[in-house]
Design an enzyme around this catalytic site. Structure first.
Site, PDB file in Angstrom:
ATOM      1  N   ARG A 282     -21.829   2.885  60.020  1.00 35.01           N
ATOM      2  CA  ARG A 282     -20.739   3.700  60.568  1.00 35.01           C
ATOM      3  C   ARG A 282     -21.326   4.940  61.238  1.00 35.01           C
ATOM      4  NH1 ARG A 282     -19.323   2.237  55.230  1.00 35.01           N
ATOM      5  NH2 ARG A 282     -17.495   0.867  55.107  1.00 35.01           N
TER       6      ARG A 282
ATOM      7  N   HIS B 100     -18.112   2.064  66.706  1.00 35.36           N
ATOM      8  CA  HIS B 100     -17.488   0.984  65.934  1.00 35.36           C
ATOM      9  C   HIS B 100     -17.601  -0.363  66.654  1.00 35.36           C
ATOM     10  CE1 HIS B 100     -15.741   1.226  61.999  1.00 35.36           C
ATOM     11  NE2 HIS B 100     -14.947   0.220  62.285  1.00 35.36           N
TER      12      HIS B 100
ATOM     13  N   ARG C 178     -20.820  -1.675  65.717  1.00 34.01           N
ATOM     14  CA  ARG C 178     -20.718  -2.205  64.344  1.00 34.01           C
ATOM     15  C   ARG C 178     -20.103  -3.602  64.356  1.00 34.01           C
ATOM     16  NH1 ARG C 178     -20.453  -0.609  58.871  1.00 34.01           N
ATOM     17  NH2 ARG C 178     -18.498  -0.984  57.767  1.00 34.01           N
TER      18      ARG C 178
ATOM     19  N   HIS D 245     -18.881  -2.999  53.060  1.00 36.23           N
ATOM     20  CA  HIS D 245     -17.456  -3.242  52.806  1.00 36.23           C
ATOM     21  C   HIS D 245     -17.231  -3.441  51.308  1.00 36.23           C
ATOM     22  CE1 HIS D 245     -16.442  -4.847  57.105  1.00 36.23           C
ATOM     23  NE2 HIS D 245     -16.296  -3.548  57.005  1.00 36.23           N
TER      24      HIS D 245
END
Length: 300
Positions: free
Chosen positions: A149, A246, A249, A272
């Site tokens: 992130r 993002h 990502r 996650h």
């Protein structure tokens, strides 16, 4: 409503101390709960224990009437459910009126990602003879190599990097730590930047620091700064696309799955907490699998 605000402050302390949530997450909780407090004032509900399931339904009807996104409504229900769960624990209320509120079905948006050809053009735009160019190259190589992130990227300290094992210790959400590997391209870009460009940038800093990525003043790079850098790189590469940390990502996760990585490993690399967050990327890989089938099966 004084007692109500006092109770909110207790809850915020709980999120900060016991849950160790980030400032951004806590701000979202405050905003969501604050919106419900405004509703209570309009409906002349004085105490939190006086809220009933009927009040909750009326509040949700208001949100739907305002045409708020289902994702936003789901977050607000979740925030208020957690708030009342805390109030139950502290014996401030006797029941949780949000316990029965069902979350609206979330729209399953397929994550945007970049194709390898689009990425290649981004890797070629930086002038590696300059400190800024070296930093930018290290930045994009690392974001793509690790899928971290943007906030995690900005918080990396030099001591977090282990070049002998090609891994970085990442301090993720909720203060959870994980080790993330990086490849040879990122390693080369990082070594060049740390040994040369970063030293040049650090000379401009008023106070020395150990952050990996620095801005032109020698201070730690911010998430907004990273987004501006990526926008400039896209402009230089003459690409007609919108890129963000993002998206890199998403690209990292999609490319790994397309090349046969298993879902659990990708979940761990992304940090996650739940596999369901990672499963969204399987939608993207279906097109890839279909193309393989069409080109490989004798009777396709």
């Amino acid at each position: 409503m004084e007692n109500v605000n006092f109770t909110l402050n207790l809850f915020i302390e709980y999120l900060q101390i016991e849950k160790n949530y980030s400032e951004y997450t806590i701000a979202c909780y405050k905003r969501d709960i604050g919106e419900f407090f405004e509703f209570m004032q309009r409906e002349k509900i004085e105490k939190l224990e006086d809220v009933t399931y009927s009040d909750v339904r009326l509040f949700l009807t208001e949100l739907h009437t305002k045409k708020q996104a289902s994702r936003s409504i789901a977050r607000k229900i979740s925030s208020l459910r957690s708030f009342y769960k805390f109030l139950l624990r502290e014996k401030i209320v006797q029941e949780n009126p949000f316990a029965l509120a069902s979350l609206p079905k979330r729209e399953q948006k397929i994550p945007q990602f970049l194709y390898k050809e689009e990425l290649e053009s981004l890797f070629l735009v930086n002038d590696l003879n300059t400190a800024i160019g070296q930093r930018n190259q290290a930045l994009i190589e690392l974001l793509y190599a690790t899928g971290i992130r943007v906030s995690e990227c900005c918080n990396i300290q030099l001591s977090d990097i282990d070049f002998s094992l090609s891994t970085i210790l990442i301090h993720g959400k909720g203060n959870k730590q994980r080790y993330v590997p990086f490849g040879s391209y990122a390693k080369e870009a990082l070594e060049r930047y740390i040994s040369d460009g970063r030293k040049q940038l650090l000379k401009k800093a008023k106070v020395p620091n150990h952050y990996l990525f620095l801005n032109f003043r020698g201070n730690p790079l911010t998430p907004r700064g990273v987004r501006n850098i990526l926008d400039e790189m896209v402009e230089k590469a003459s690409l007609s696309l919108k890129i963000s940390p993002h998206v890199l990502r998403h690209t990292f996760a999609t490319h790994l799955l397309n090349e046969g990585a298993d879902l659990r490993s990708v979940q761990e690399l992304l940090g996650h907490a739940h596999l369901s967050s990672t499963q969204v990327y399987t939608h993207v890989t279906k097109e890839h699998l279909r193309n393989i089938y069409l080109h490989s099966h004798p009777r396709a």
